[in-house]
Design an enzyme around this catalytic site. Sequence first.
Site, PDB file in Angstrom:
ATOM      1  N   ASP A   2       0.823  -1.205   0.000  1.00  0.00           N
ATOM      2  CA  ASP A   2       0.000   0.000   0.000  1.00  0.00           C
ATOM      3  C   ASP A   2       0.865   1.266   0.000  1.00  0.00           C
ATOM      4  O   ASP A   2       2.095   1.198   0.058  1.00  0.00           O
ATOM      5  CB  ASP A   2      -0.932  -0.059   1.224  1.00  0.00           C
ATOM      6  CG  ASP A   2      -2.340   0.393   0.890  1.00  0.00           C
ATOM      7  OD1 ASP A   2      -2.491   1.247  -0.006  1.00  0.00           O
ATOM      8  OD2 ASP A   2      -3.281  -0.094   1.541  1.00  0.00           O
ATOM      9  N   ASN A  15       0.310   7.966  -8.930  1.00  0.00           N
ATOM     10  CA  ASN A  15       1.576   8.337  -9.560  1.00  0.00           C
ATOM     11  C   ASN A  15       1.697   7.735 -10.960  1.00  0.00           C
ATOM     12  O   ASN A  15       2.785   7.352 -11.384  1.00  0.00           O
ATOM     13  CB  ASN A  15       2.751   7.863  -8.693  1.00  0.00           C
ATOM     14  CG  ASN A  15       2.661   8.383  -7.274  1.00  0.00           C
ATOM     15  OD1 ASN A  15       3.084   9.497  -6.982  1.00  0.00           O
ATOM     16  ND2 ASN A  15       2.082   7.593  -6.380  1.00  0.00           N
ATOM     17  N   GLU A  18      -0.918   1.929  -5.100  1.00  0.00           N
ATOM     18  CA  GLU A  18      -0.805   3.367  -4.809  1.00  0.00           C
ATOM     19  C   GLU A  18      -1.969   4.137  -5.449  1.00  0.00           C
ATOM     20  O   GLU A  18      -1.887   5.339  -5.629  1.00  0.00           O
ATOM     21  CB  GLU A  18       0.583   3.916  -5.163  1.00  0.00           C
ATOM     22  CG  GLU A  18       1.081   3.686  -6.555  1.00  0.00           C
ATOM     23  CD  GLU A  18       0.343   4.514  -7.577  1.00  0.00           C
ATOM     24  OE1 GLU A  18      -0.599   3.967  -8.211  1.00  0.00           O
ATOM     25  OE2 GLU A  18       0.709   5.695  -7.745  1.00  0.00           O
ATOM     26  N   TRP A  19      -3.028   3.400  -5.756  1.00  0.00           N
ATOM     27  CA  TRP A  19      -4.337   3.958  -6.138  1.00  0.00           C
ATOM     28  C   TRP A  19      -4.312   4.822  -7.410  1.00  0.00           C
ATOM     29  O   TRP A  19      -5.140   5.713  -7.590  1.00  0.00           O
ATOM     30  CB  TRP A  19      -4.943   4.780  -4.981  1.00  0.00           C
ATOM     31  CG  TRP A  19      -4.633   4.244  -3.624  1.00  0.00           C
ATOM     32  CD1 TRP A  19      -4.898   2.979  -3.177  1.00  0.00           C
ATOM     33  CD2 TRP A  19      -3.968   4.919  -2.532  1.00  0.00           C
ATOM     34  NE1 TRP A  19      -4.466   2.833  -1.883  1.00  0.00           N
ATOM     35  CE2 TRP A  19      -3.890   4.010  -1.460  1.00  0.00           C
ATOM     36  CE3 TRP A  19      -3.457   6.205  -2.367  1.00  0.00           C
ATOM     37  CZ2 TRP A  19      -3.301   4.344  -0.236  1.00  0.00           C
ATOM     38  CZ3 TRP A  19      -2.874   6.535  -1.155  1.00  0.00           C
ATOM     39  CH2 TRP A  19      -2.802   5.618  -0.110  1.00  0.00           C
ATOM     40  N   GLY A  20      -3.307   4.588  -8.271  1.00  0.00           N
ATOM     41  CA  GLY A  20      -3.239   5.371  -9.507  1.00  0.00           C
ATOM     42  C   GLY A  20      -2.747   6.791  -9.294  1.00  0.00           C
ATOM     43  O   GLY A  20      -2.800   7.628 -10.194  1.00  0.00           O
ATOM     44  N   ASP A  68     -10.189   3.268  -3.682  1.00  0.00           N
ATOM     45  CA  ASP A  68     -10.838   2.006  -3.280  1.00  0.00           C
ATOM     46  C   ASP A  68     -12.241   1.830  -3.859  1.00  0.00           C
ATOM     47  O   ASP A  68     -13.018   2.784  -3.937  1.00  0.00           O
ATOM     48  CB  ASP A  68     -10.957   1.946  -1.748  1.00  0.00           C
ATOM     49  CG  ASP A  68      -9.598   1.761  -1.091  1.00  0.00           C
ATOM     50  OD1 ASP A  68      -8.573   1.856  -1.778  1.00  0.00           O
ATOM     51  OD2 ASP A  68      -9.579   1.524   0.133  1.00  0.00           O
TER      52      ASP A  68
HETATM   53  C1  GLA Z   1      -6.091   0.993   1.355  1.00  0.00           C
HETATM   54  C2  GLA Z   1      -6.176   0.030   0.180  1.00  0.00           C
HETATM   55  C3  GLA Z   1      -7.273  -0.988   0.457  1.00  0.00           C
HETATM   56  C4  GLA Z   1      -6.969  -1.735   1.748  1.00  0.00           C
HETATM   57  C5  GLA Z   1      -6.809  -0.759   2.894  1.00  0.00           C
HETATM   58  C6  GLA Z   1      -6.296  -1.439   4.155  1.00  0.00           C
HETATM   59  O1  GLA Z   1      -7.239   1.772   1.454  1.00  0.00           O
HETATM   60  O2  GLA Z   1      -6.431   0.714  -1.017  1.00  0.00           O
HETATM   61  O3  GLA Z   1      -7.406  -1.884  -0.622  1.00  0.00           O
HETATM   62  O4  GLA Z   1      -5.790  -2.489   1.575  1.00  0.00           O
HETATM   63  O5  GLA Z   1      -5.891   0.290   2.567  1.00  0.00           O
HETATM   64  O6  GLA Z   1      -6.118  -0.546   5.218  1.00  0.00           O
END
Ligand code: GLA
Length: 418
Positions: free
Chosen positions: A174, A211, A207-209, A229
Site C-alpha cells: 500500500d 503516480n 498506490e491507487w493510480g 478504493d
Molecule cells: C487501502 C487500500 C485498500 C486496503 C486498505 C487497508 O485503502 O487501497 O485496498 O488495503 O488500505 O487498510
Amino acid sequence: MTITAHLRKGPAAAALAALFAVSVLAACGSGKTAKEPAAGPAAAAAPAAVLAPVPPMGFNTWNKFGCNVDEKLIRETADAMVETGMLDAGYRYLVIDDCWQVERGADGRIIADPQRFPAGMKALADYVHGKGLLFGIYSDIGPKTCAGRPGAAGFFDIDAATYAEWGVDYIKVDWCHCDDLDAPTEYAKFRDALRGSGRPIVLSICEWGRNDPWKWAKGVGQLWRTTADIGDSWDSVVWIVGANSRHADAAGPGGWNDPDMLEVGNGGMTFDEYKTHFSLWAIMAAPLMAGNDLRAMTEETKSILLNKEVIAVDQDPLGAQGRVVIERGYGGQVWMKPMADGSRVVAFVNYSKGELDQYVRWSQIGLPPGPAKVRDLWAHKDLGIHTDTGRHYNERFQVKVPSHGVVMVRIWPVEAAK
Ligand code: GLA
C-alpha cells in the site's frame, strides 16, 4: 513449495511450469553471471512476465472483513476455496490484507498479532499451501499501513526475507503515509528486496493510480491499482470502470491494471449489477480477487464467481485489456476483447434505468464479413451462426440488455470455429 504445487490447478500448467522453472533459476542463481538480468526496467520485465502471465486470481480479506482477520478465518476460507470449486475455477491466491501485523521485534522483524494468529504465519502458509493454494499478505511502503500497523519503510530487505521464510507467494503493498516519497523508486526497491529473498513473490502495487503506475509499474510489480478504493455499490463500479478503461495500453502478460478487488456477493448490488461488475473486470483483464465471504455464498454469487466461460475471458493468454468500441450516449456501451484463438468477446452494458436494445456490426469488432458462431457466456448457450456480410444494416447482431445488466457473447468467425 514446489513448482508443481504452485501450478497444480492451472489451465496451462505445463507452459507455466516451464516459466516458473526459469523464474526459480533466475531467483536462486548463485551470484551474478552473464545471463543474470542487470537492474533496470527492461531486465525486470522477464521475471514479471513469469509471475503473472495472466491476471492473478484469488481472494482478499479486506472488502468483507476489514481488520477483522484471524487464522480461523483464513483456514476456513482456504477450505471453502477448495470445497466451493473456487480453486478449480482458478482462484489460487489467499491474501490477508491489513491488520495482521502488530509491531516489530528488537531484531526488526515484523510480528503477527499473537492473539489472532497464535500458530504464526508460517504454519498458516503451510496450511494454505497444503490445500493447493498460494499465500498472500499485505504491507505498506511507508512507516505505517493504512490501518496504522507497522509498514515496511526502513525494513524492505528484512521483511522480504521474513515473508520468503514464511512461504509468502504474493504481497500487496500500500501507499499510506508516503506523500513525500517517489513511487517508482520505492516500489522498485521493494521489488529488488523481494528478488533478493530468492522466492518468486507477486508484487501487487497499491498506490491507487496516484503516480501514473501504468507508465512505470510493468517490470516492477505484476499488478497495479489504477483507482481509489472500490465500494460495494453500482456507482463505485461505474466510476472505476471509467477510470481503469483509460489505461488499456499498459496491460498485458506480466503486468495488469488493477481496478481493485471484487465486491460480488457482498450485498450492495443487484444480481444483474454484480454480473456486470464481474463481466467488466473480466473483459478488462483485471485481477479477479474475490472479496466476499466464501464460506457462505448464495447460489447466485457462485453462479457469477464460478462462471468459467467469463473467467476464461479474463485469463486469455493473449492478455489484451478489452476496450469500449461503441459509446451510445444513452447509457449503452459495447466492449470488445480480442482472444488468443481469434475470437472476439463482446459485452453489451446498459447503464440506463430501462431495458435497452444494443447491437454491433462485425466491422466494429474487427471480424471479417460473413458468418460467425456466437455463444452467450452467461446463458451458457450457443446462439447459432449469425451472418453479417457488411452490406445490410439489418444484419447487425442485436441483443436486449436489462437495466444495469450485461449480455456477454463470444464470437468466432466460422473459419476459426472448430
Ligand atoms: C487501502 C487500500 C485498500 C486496503 C486498505 C487497508 O485503502 O487501497 O485496498 O488495503 O488500505 O487498510
